[in-house]
Scaffold this active site. Structure first.
Site, PDB file in Angstrom:
ATOM      1  N   CYS A   1     -18.929  -1.385 -16.648  1.00 38.70           N
ATOM      2  CA  CYS A   1     -18.896  -1.159 -15.200  1.00 38.70           C
ATOM      3  C   CYS A   1     -20.037  -1.900 -14.486  1.00 38.70           C
ATOM      4  O   CYS A   1     -21.200  -1.801 -14.886  1.00 38.70           O
ATOM      5  CB  CYS A   1     -19.015   0.342 -14.931  1.00 38.70           C
ATOM      6  SG  CYS A   1     -18.952   0.718 -13.172  1.00 38.70           S
TER       7      CYS A   1
ATOM      8  N   CYS B   1     -17.892   3.026 -18.861  1.00 40.78           N
ATOM      9  CA  CYS B   1     -19.176   2.804 -18.176  1.00 40.78           C
ATOM     10  C   CYS B   1     -19.886   1.544 -18.674  1.00 40.78           C
ATOM     11  O   CYS B   1     -20.545   0.855 -17.898  1.00 40.78           O
ATOM     12  CB  CYS B   1     -20.079   4.021 -18.344  1.00 40.78           C
ATOM     13  SG  CYS B   1     -19.368   5.509 -17.621  1.00 40.78           S
TER      14      CYS B   1
ATOM     15  N   GLU C   1       0.839  -1.209   0.000  1.00 40.40           N
ATOM     16  CA  GLU C   1       0.000   0.000   0.000  1.00 40.40           C
ATOM     17  C   GLU C   1       0.875   1.260   0.000  1.00 40.40           C
ATOM     18  O   GLU C   1       0.582   2.225  -0.687  1.00 40.40           O
ATOM     19  CB  GLU C   1      -0.922   0.018   1.220  1.00 40.40           C
ATOM     20  CG  GLU C   1      -2.113  -0.919   1.123  1.00 40.40           C
ATOM     21  CD  GLU C   1      -3.058  -0.539  -0.008  1.00 40.40           C
ATOM     22  OE1 GLU C   1      -3.344   0.660  -0.179  1.00 40.40           O
ATOM     23  OE2 GLU C   1      -3.483  -1.444  -0.738  1.00 40.40           O
TER      24      GLU C   1
HETATM   25 FE1  SF4 Z   1     -18.973   4.936 -15.381  1.00 45.81          FE
HETATM   26 FE2  SF4 Z   1     -18.887   3.067 -13.492  1.00 45.81          FE
HETATM   27 FE3  SF4 Z   1     -17.450   5.251 -13.230  1.00 45.81          FE
HETATM   28 FE4  SF4 Z   1     -20.072   5.381 -13.044  1.00 45.81          FE
HETATM   29  S1  SF4 Z   1     -18.705   4.294 -11.662  1.00 45.81           S
HETATM   30  S2  SF4 Z   1     -18.751   6.778 -14.142  1.00 45.81           S
HETATM   31  S3  SF4 Z   1     -20.677   3.829 -14.510  1.00 45.81           S
HETATM   32  S4  SF4 Z   1     -17.218   3.698 -14.824  1.00 45.81           S
END
Ligand code: SF4
Length: 346
Positions: free
Chosen positions: A209, A206, A39
């Site tokens: 994700c 995204c 870490e």
């Molecule tokens: Fe995109 Fe996931 Fe980040 Fe939200 S958390 S901005 S969905 S990558």
């Protein structure tokens, strides 16, 4: 958020098991010494660089007792090239404190871990959750970004009061209490991995994700807008002149830096504020033999450091103030500032 927070944590945990990083040298262990060491090394340093340093460090200091017993010079030498040497000095002090105040055993909770040198609240939470399954949230830069985006938190995260709000939001997202023992280690790793691999500062992925359905920033069509940071630290610059004295047999003259200030405690070429100061420090018959090389820039977190190397070939009978001649095979193992090491390696 559209779903319960327990679903959020479950999705992070599942995603981590399938897509996260699970074979790094400091993983698959609950040894707090190894987790702590990794870490600290990973602060400001890329995973790929840390891997070789981590291995070498463990070969010399396999446990907290051996690290505490090592000399500071040796620890700085093992750290040499990783930069941000205050981490190494704190690491050493922390090991000594674990030996002296905790009987050589790392505390198991984040609150006590955070009292040790060099262990901030997020690092303490990482060790406590990864090693002992404590239900505490980490909040390093990557996780701050994930939490701010998921929650659509648009407060300025450079303001301390807003960071506290972000900790609360991060805590609300943790696995439920009855699942913490089973899930905390993987959840913490999952949040780190999400921030490093998916929810990157630019162009977050995204569509890949696992928490996309909860994410306010994603729905806003401009996720990069989060986290909001209005107060930028101003960059400054400074110049230093380095006396690079080399003997015919390849030894260099090195001095030890003071215990505070730039490159504290490291071995270094003598440093001057100007070329005139550097020349003035030399015996008169050597002044005309100085060859000033092209300056180069070393980028620090908030500062550009312009380094001006001034070479001189000199007999090893000569002395250049406090310091000593160090043979090439010996300076390699010393704690040197990264740009000085690069210079000497040319
Ligand atoms: Fe995109 Fe996931 Fe980040 Fe939200 S958390 S901005 S969905 S990558």
């Amino acid at each position: 958020m559209a779903t319960e927070k327990s679903d959020f944590a479950t999705r992070v945990v599942r995603w981590q098991a399938q897509h996260g990083r699970n074979n790094l040298p400091w993983q698959n262990t609950r040894d707090p010494y190894r987790v702590w060491l990794s870490e600290i090394m990973l602060q400001q340093t890329q995973v790929v660089t840390v891997k070789s340093y981590f291995k070498r460090f463990l070969e010399r200091c396999p446990d907290v007792a051996s690290l505490a017993a090592a000399s500071q010079d040796e620890v700085l030498g093992l750290w040499s090239g990783l930069g941000y040497y205050s981490r190494a000095r704190n690491l050493h002090r922390c090991a000594q404190q674990v030996m002296e105040c905790h009987g050589g055993v790392f505390p198991r909770d984040a609150a006590t871990l955070a009292t040790l040198p060099g262990i901030g609240p997020s690092t303490a939470a990482a060790i406590a959750s990864l090693c002992f399954s404590e239900r505490v949230a980490i909040l390093d830069a990557n996780v701050k970004r994930v939490v701010a985006r998921v929650c659509g938190f648009d407060g300025d995260v450079s303001v301390a009061a807003n960071t506290r709000v972000l900790w609360e939001l991060a805590t609300a997202l943790l696995p439920a209490r009855d699942r913490a023992l089973k899930e905390m280690a993987r959840y913490t790793q999952g949040m780190m991995d999400l921030g490093a691999m998916v929810c990157t500062p630019k162009d977050p992925k995204c569509s890949q994700c696992p928490v996309q359905q909860d994410c306010v920033a994603c729905k806003s069509a401009d996720p990069q807008r989060f986290p909001v940071r209005s107060r930028r630290v101003k960059r400054s610059s400074a110049s230093v002149w380095l006396l690079w004295a080399k003997s015919p047999c390849g030894a260099v003259w090195l001095t030890k830096r003071p215990a505070s200030g730039i490159w504290a405690g490291l071995h270094c070429l003598p440093v001057f504020d100007s070329e005139a100061d550097l020349r003035q420090s030399l015996p008169p018959d050597l002044v005309d033999r100085v060859q000033c090389e092209a300056a180069f820039v070393h980028v620090l977190t908030h500062k550009d450091l312009h380094l001006h190397p001034c070479r001189i070939e000199a007999s090893s009978e000569l002395q250049f103030g406090l310091g000593r001649w160090v043979a090439a095979e010996d300076w390699i193992g010393l704690g040197l500032p990264a740009p000085v090491r690069k210079l000497l390696e040319r």
